[in-house]
Design a protein around this motif. Sequence first.
Motif, PDB file in Angstrom:
ATOM      1  N   CYS A  78       1.247   4.269  -2.976  1.00  0.00           N
ATOM      2  CA  CYS A  78       1.046   5.686  -2.656  1.00  0.00           C
ATOM      3  C   CYS A  78       2.294   6.504  -2.977  1.00  0.00           C
ATOM      4  O   CYS A  78       2.193   7.654  -3.401  1.00  0.00           O
ATOM      5  CB  CYS A  78       0.681   5.859  -1.180  1.00  0.00           C
ATOM      6  SG  CYS A  78      -0.937   5.215  -0.747  1.00  0.00           S
TER       7      CYS A  78
ATOM      8  N   MET B 106      -3.084   8.255   1.406  1.00  0.00           N
ATOM      9  CA  MET B 106      -2.189   8.602   0.318  1.00  0.00           C
ATOM     10  C   MET B 106      -1.140   9.649   0.687  1.00  0.00           C
ATOM     11  O   MET B 106      -0.090   9.726   0.070  1.00  0.00           O
ATOM     12  CB  MET B 106      -2.989   9.082  -0.898  1.00  0.00           C
ATOM     13  CG  MET B 106      -3.857   8.005  -1.514  1.00  0.00           C
ATOM     14  SD  MET B 106      -4.697   8.558  -3.018  1.00  0.00           S
ATOM     15  CE  MET B 106      -3.304   8.757  -4.136  1.00  0.00           C
TER      16      MET B 106
ATOM     17  N   SER C  48      -5.022   1.162  -0.305  1.00  0.00           N
ATOM     18  CA  SER C  48      -3.935   2.144  -0.193  1.00  0.00           C
ATOM     19  C   SER C  48      -4.444   3.564  -0.384  1.00  0.00           C
ATOM     20  O   SER C  48      -3.859   4.526   0.137  1.00  0.00           O
ATOM     21  CB  SER C  48      -2.840   1.852  -1.225  1.00  0.00           C
ATOM     22  OG  SER C  48      -3.338   1.993  -2.545  1.00  0.00           O
ATOM     23  N   LEU C  49      -5.538   3.725  -1.107  1.00  0.00           N
ATOM     24  CA  LEU C  49      -6.070   5.063  -1.396  1.00  0.00           C
ATOM     25  C   LEU C  49      -6.649   5.730  -0.155  1.00  0.00           C
ATOM     26  O   LEU C  49      -6.941   6.933  -0.189  1.00  0.00           O
ATOM     27  CB  LEU C  49      -7.133   4.972  -2.496  1.00  0.00           C
ATOM     28  CG  LEU C  49      -6.658   4.351  -3.817  1.00  0.00           C
ATOM     29  CD1 LEU C  49      -7.794   4.305  -4.821  1.00  0.00           C
ATOM     30  CD2 LEU C  49      -5.473   5.113  -4.384  1.00  0.00           C
TER      31      LEU C  49
ATOM     32  N   GLN D 129       0.829  -1.207   0.000  1.00  0.00           N
ATOM     33  CA  GLN D 129       0.000   0.000   0.000  1.00  0.00           C
ATOM     34  C   GLN D 129       0.862   1.255   0.000  1.00  0.00           C
ATOM     35  O   GLN D 129       0.601   2.196  -0.739  1.00  0.00           O
ATOM     36  CB  GLN D 129      -0.934  -0.020   1.199  1.00  0.00           C
ATOM     37  CG  GLN D 129      -2.034  -1.071   1.109  1.00  0.00           C
ATOM     38  CD  GLN D 129      -2.775  -1.268   2.411  1.00  0.00           C
ATOM     39  OE1 GLN D 129      -2.344  -0.812   3.473  1.00  0.00           O
ATOM     40  NE2 GLN D 129      -3.908  -1.963   2.350  1.00  0.00           N
TER      41      GLN D 129
ATOM     42  N   ARG E 228       2.390   9.749  -5.429  1.00  0.00           N
ATOM     43  CA  ARG E 228       2.656  11.060  -4.832  1.00  0.00           C
ATOM     44  C   ARG E 228       3.036  12.086  -5.885  1.00  0.00           C
ATOM     45  O   ARG E 228       2.881  13.287  -5.672  1.00  0.00           O
ATOM     46  CB  ARG E 228       3.781  10.944  -3.796  1.00  0.00           C
ATOM     47  CG  ARG E 228       5.182  11.037  -4.409  1.00  0.00           C
ATOM     48  CD  ARG E 228       6.280  10.531  -3.515  1.00  0.00           C
ATOM     49  NE  ARG E 228       7.599  10.838  -4.072  1.00  0.00           N
ATOM     50  CZ  ARG E 228       8.168  10.205  -5.083  1.00  0.00           C
ATOM     51  NH1 ARG E 228       7.527   9.205  -5.698  1.00  0.00           N
ATOM     52  NH2 ARG E 228       9.373  10.550  -5.510  1.00  0.00           N
TER      53      ARG E 228
END
Length: 329
Positions: free
Chosen positions: A283, A314, A310-311, A279, A287
């Motif tokens: 991210c 973030m 993972s969202l 995750q 980024r």
Amino acid sequence: MYTAAENRYDTMKYRRCGRSGVLLPAISLGLWQNFGLEKPLEEQRQILCRAFDLGITHFDLANNYGHPARGKAEENFGAILKSDLMPYRDELFISTKAGYDFWPGPYGNWGSRKYLIASLDSSLKRMGLDYVDVFYHHRPDPETPLEETMGALSDIVRQGKALYVGISNYQADEASRAIAILKANGTPCLIHQPRYNMFERWVEDGLLGVLDRGGVGCICFSPLAQGALTGRYLNGIPEGSRASRAGTTIGGRYLTEDKLEKIRALNGIAADRGQSLAQMALCWVLRRKEVTSVLIGASSTAQLEDNVMSLNRMEFTADELQAIENILK
């Protein structure tokens, strides 16, 4: 008969692809692995349908995907489209590619007009589609003039076989030239697909700037370094994993002792963030403002769901990013 979840668009994040009208999910599903003969078709169906239920609208293929039989991923995807997903075709964003070795002889590789157009025609037949949303040239051709390759992409759009075109694995200077030719042809480059992860950061040395200035989106493949940036290899290479298979490149590429030490340290930061390593790695790629989407592979619905989670986390603090940089050095 499959019926899509009514709430499929409630939680997925969508990002604009360059300066186009296209929005892509932050996480897209690639069919490079797991969609050939490795899994029963029913398991593949479950993964694809669950992906759509989670708001993943973008499915990425290529003519040579489908271990061990080239084209098998498109064939299987086409079967699942026909049985379950075709009623949602207008909600799907489907891509395929050509550029690697596919059929024998001089016309089944690289970037000639003959190869690209013939390959896409075959891909459309395998998937049972009239058009794809994006057609990519899969890798630069050192011998075919770039004008011929990009001209073929432009004509594919004009013929209605693809709505948009893209490039993959192009270095910054090559991408700059390709983008300029496509713009002059009146068929702008929608997107570039490079490899990008914590261990392979060449895109930061010019390519992302080229894409940003050109208004071209970026979708990154191998964001988890072929599974190295997950918890799977923290204690070595388990039996049955991708790295344990004969002929794989993941071990020498990502699982040296030096990199395993870094993976364990990165896992500590992820744990402090309340995330799995996978995750956090997703991210980290997302980024960058230039990155539209990351391409994941999924061997199960559980893995798919873990990646999409993972969202929920973030953002990075400056201290977290610096700690990650210190490890990666």
